[in-house]
Design a protein around this motif. Structure first.
Motif, PDB file in Angstrom:
ATOM      1  N   UNK A 222       0.863  -1.153   0.000  1.00 53.33           N
ATOM      2  CA  UNK A 222       0.000   0.000   0.000  1.00 53.33           C
ATOM      3  C   UNK A 222       0.907   1.211   0.000  1.00 53.33           C
ATOM      4  N   UNK A 223       0.585   2.235  -0.795  1.00 52.28           N
ATOM      5  CA  UNK A 223       1.407   3.428  -0.796  1.00 52.28           C
ATOM      6  C   UNK A 223       0.533   4.661  -0.786  1.00 52.28           C
ATOM      7  N   UNK A 224       1.000   5.673  -0.079  1.00 57.39           N
ATOM      8  CA  UNK A 224       0.335   6.959  -0.064  1.00 57.39           C
ATOM      9  C   UNK A 224       1.142   7.900  -0.929  1.00 57.39           C
ATOM     10  N   UNK A 225       0.537   8.448  -1.966  1.00 61.56           N
ATOM     11  CA  UNK A 225       1.237   9.302  -2.908  1.00 61.56           C
ATOM     12  C   UNK A 225       0.730  10.722  -2.772  1.00 61.56           C
TER      13      UNK A 225
ATOM     14  N   UNK B  19      -4.884  13.428  -3.213  1.00 51.91           N
ATOM     15  CA  UNK B  19      -3.793  13.605  -2.275  1.00 51.91           C
ATOM     16  C   UNK B  19      -3.204  12.286  -1.813  1.00 51.91           C
ATOM     17  N   UNK B  20      -4.057  11.315  -1.509  1.00 54.26           N
ATOM     18  CA  UNK B  20      -3.578  10.019  -1.052  1.00 54.26           C
ATOM     19  C   UNK B  20      -4.218   8.920  -1.885  1.00 54.26           C
ATOM     20  N   UNK B  21      -3.417   7.972  -2.309  1.00 55.21           N
ATOM     21  CA  UNK B  21      -3.900   6.894  -3.164  1.00 55.21           C
ATOM     22  C   UNK B  21      -3.753   5.563  -2.443  1.00 55.21           C
ATOM     23  N   UNK B  22      -4.818   4.819  -2.365  1.00 58.03           N
ATOM     24  CA  UNK B  22      -4.758   3.457  -1.824  1.00 58.03           C
ATOM     25  C   UNK B  22      -4.156   2.564  -2.906  1.00 58.03           C
ATOM     26  N   UNK B  23      -3.158   1.799  -2.546  1.00 55.64           N
ATOM     27  CA  UNK B  23      -2.539   0.874  -3.505  1.00 55.64           C
ATOM     28  C   UNK B  23      -2.468  -0.519  -2.894  1.00 55.64           C
ATOM     29  N   UNK B  24      -3.089  -1.469  -3.539  1.00 52.43           N
ATOM     30  CA  UNK B  24      -3.013  -2.870  -3.138  1.00 52.43           C
ATOM     31  C   UNK B  24      -2.399  -3.651  -4.300  1.00 52.43           C
ATOM     32  N   UNK B  25      -1.424  -4.486  -4.006  1.00 57.33           N
ATOM     33  CA  UNK B  25      -0.777  -5.306  -5.027  1.00 57.33           C
ATOM     34  C   UNK B  25      -0.719  -6.748  -4.537  1.00 57.33           C
ATOM     35  N   UNK B  26      -1.110  -7.660  -5.401  1.00 56.54           N
ATOM     36  CA  UNK B  26      -1.096  -9.069  -4.999  1.00 56.54           C
ATOM     37  C   UNK B  26      -0.820  -9.937  -6.233  1.00 56.54           C
ATOM     38  N   UNK B  27      -0.002 -10.985  -6.043  1.00 57.91           N
ATOM     39  CA  UNK B  27       0.291 -11.932  -7.107  1.00 57.91           C
ATOM     40  C   UNK B  27      -0.626 -13.140  -6.954  1.00 57.91           C
ATOM     41  N   UNK B  28      -1.345 -13.478  -8.034  1.00 61.27           N
ATOM     42  CA  UNK B  28      -2.269 -14.611  -8.020  1.00 61.27           C
ATOM     43  C   UNK B  28      -1.805 -15.672  -9.013  1.00 61.27           C
TER      44      UNK B  28
ATOM     45  N   UNK C   3      -6.846   3.225  -5.732  1.00 59.95           N
ATOM     46  CA  UNK C   3      -8.110   3.910  -5.440  1.00 59.95           C
ATOM     47  C   UNK C   3      -7.766   5.346  -5.074  1.00 59.95           C
ATOM     48  N   UNK C   4      -8.154   6.283  -5.923  1.00 62.59           N
ATOM     49  CA  UNK C   4      -7.747   7.680  -5.777  1.00 62.59           C
ATOM     50  C   UNK C   4      -8.952   8.606  -5.631  1.00 62.59           C
ATOM     51  N   UNK C   5      -8.643   9.887  -5.449  1.00 59.82           N
ATOM     52  CA  UNK C   5      -9.683  10.900  -5.367  1.00 59.82           C
ATOM     53  C   UNK C   5     -10.059  11.295  -3.958  1.00 59.82           C
ATOM     54  N   UNK C   6      -9.251  10.866  -2.974  1.00 61.91           N
ATOM     55  CA  UNK C   6      -9.547  11.166  -1.571  1.00 61.91           C
ATOM     56  C   UNK C   6      -9.168  12.595  -1.232  1.00 61.91           C
ATOM     57  N   UNK C   7     -10.108  13.333  -0.661  1.00 61.55           N
ATOM     58  CA  UNK C   7      -9.835  14.703  -0.271  1.00 61.55           C
ATOM     59  C   UNK C   7      -9.032  14.739   1.030  1.00 61.55           C
ATOM     60  N   UNK C   8      -8.708  15.955   1.494  1.00 62.93           N
ATOM     61  CA  UNK C   8      -7.732  16.079   2.580  1.00 62.93           C
ATOM     62  C   UNK C   8      -8.313  16.349   3.960  1.00 62.93           C
TER      63      UNK C   8
ATOM     64  N   UNK D  90     -12.612  12.781   5.411  1.00 63.99           N
ATOM     65  CA  UNK D  90     -12.183  12.040   4.230  1.00 63.99           C
ATOM     66  C   UNK D  90     -11.083  11.036   4.578  1.00 63.99           C
ATOM     67  N   UNK D  91     -10.212  11.411   5.502  1.00 62.65           N
ATOM     68  CA  UNK D  91      -9.138  10.491   5.884  1.00 62.65           C
ATOM     69  C   UNK D  91      -9.704   9.266   6.597  1.00 62.65           C
ATOM     70  N   UNK D  92     -10.717   9.462   7.413  1.00 62.64           N
ATOM     71  CA  UNK D  92     -11.381   8.323   8.061  1.00 62.64           C
ATOM     72  C   UNK D  92     -11.975   7.396   7.004  1.00 62.64           C
ATOM     73  N   UNK D  93     -12.624   7.992   5.998  1.00 66.34           N
ATOM     74  CA  UNK D  93     -13.228   7.204   4.917  1.00 66.34           C
ATOM     75  C   UNK D  93     -12.162   6.449   4.126  1.00 66.34           C
ATOM     76  N   UNK D  94     -11.042   7.119   3.869  1.00 71.65           N
ATOM     77  CA  UNK D  94      -9.962   6.478   3.098  1.00 71.65           C
ATOM     78  C   UNK D  94      -9.376   5.289   3.858  1.00 71.65           C
TER      79      UNK D  94
END
Length: 203
Positions: A38-41, A50-59, A162-167, A171-175
């Motif tokens: 997961x990375x916050x960009x 402002x912050x992007x949820x990133x999930x990466x998984x190998x299947x 998953x992007x588009x989260x406000x600041x 919004x941070x609780x929702x993210x």
């Protein structure tokens, strides 16, 4: 892959497309991406992303088959939602329901697919659950999900952004809630895929 063409050609007019594109390029071409990440960009280009949820998984599944778990009704219902109505094309529905009898709440009703390349990429709008509905689901634009499918080690590396989260604090609780939900959903997806492999081995 020409990701910018996929995103822009799919009709996504959001300001934060630049953030998503740049983040995704960095992920796809990074040499040390592995496991669940997961990375916050943070960027000055598009503050709305402002912050992007990133999930990466190998299947352990080929991209074409893996893609169905994000586009096929029965596959989606096996790991992500109670009910699903998806039209696999740009502009088509991407509606998931966790309480089908109450379609207006805890659902992505009204959300549309904004980019689609079979077996490689899908992008779609997203709506938040009831507790965040008052601010997240009336936002313009809505938050947005991009999922890519890349061949790796005989299987498929799935990246979800998953992007588009406000600041604001709300919004941070929702993210953070959504980040946790995606992590749990990917664990369920992994379980479903593993069970499918075991069934194949038995047969």
């Amino acid at each position: 892959m020409q990701l910018a063409s996929y995103l822009l050609g799919g009709g996504m007019r959001y300001v934060f497309v630049v953030n998503v594109y740049l983040s995704l390029l960095g992920i796809l071409f990074s040499s040390n991406v592995e496991g669940e990440e997961m990375s916050n960009t943070r960027s000055t280009i598009a503050p709305v992303a402002d912050k992007i949820i990133h999930i990466s998984r190998l299947f352990a599944m080929q991209p074409g088959e893996m893609f169905k778990y994000f586009t096929n009704k029965s596959c989606l219902q096996s790991w992500l939602a109670t009910a699903a109505e998806v039209e696999p094309r740009v502009g088509g529905k991407y509606e998931l329901f966790w309480q089908p009898k109450d379609r207006e709440n805890n659902s992505t009703i009204g959300c549309r697919i904004t980019a689609f390349t079979s077996g490689q990429l899908i992008a779609f709008q997203w709506r938040s659950p009831t507790q965040f509905k008052s601010f997240a689901n009336s936002a313009d634009p809505l938050t947005h999900v991009v999922v890519t499918f890349v061949s790796e080690s005989g299987g498929t590396r799935v990246h979800l952004l998953h992007s588009g989260w406000r600041s604001s604090a709300l919004w941070e609780v929702a993210r953070l809630w959504q980040e946790k939900a995606w992590i749990g959903a990917f664990k369920q997806l992994e379980k479903v895929i593993n069970e499918k492999h075991r069934d194949r081995e038995k047969s």
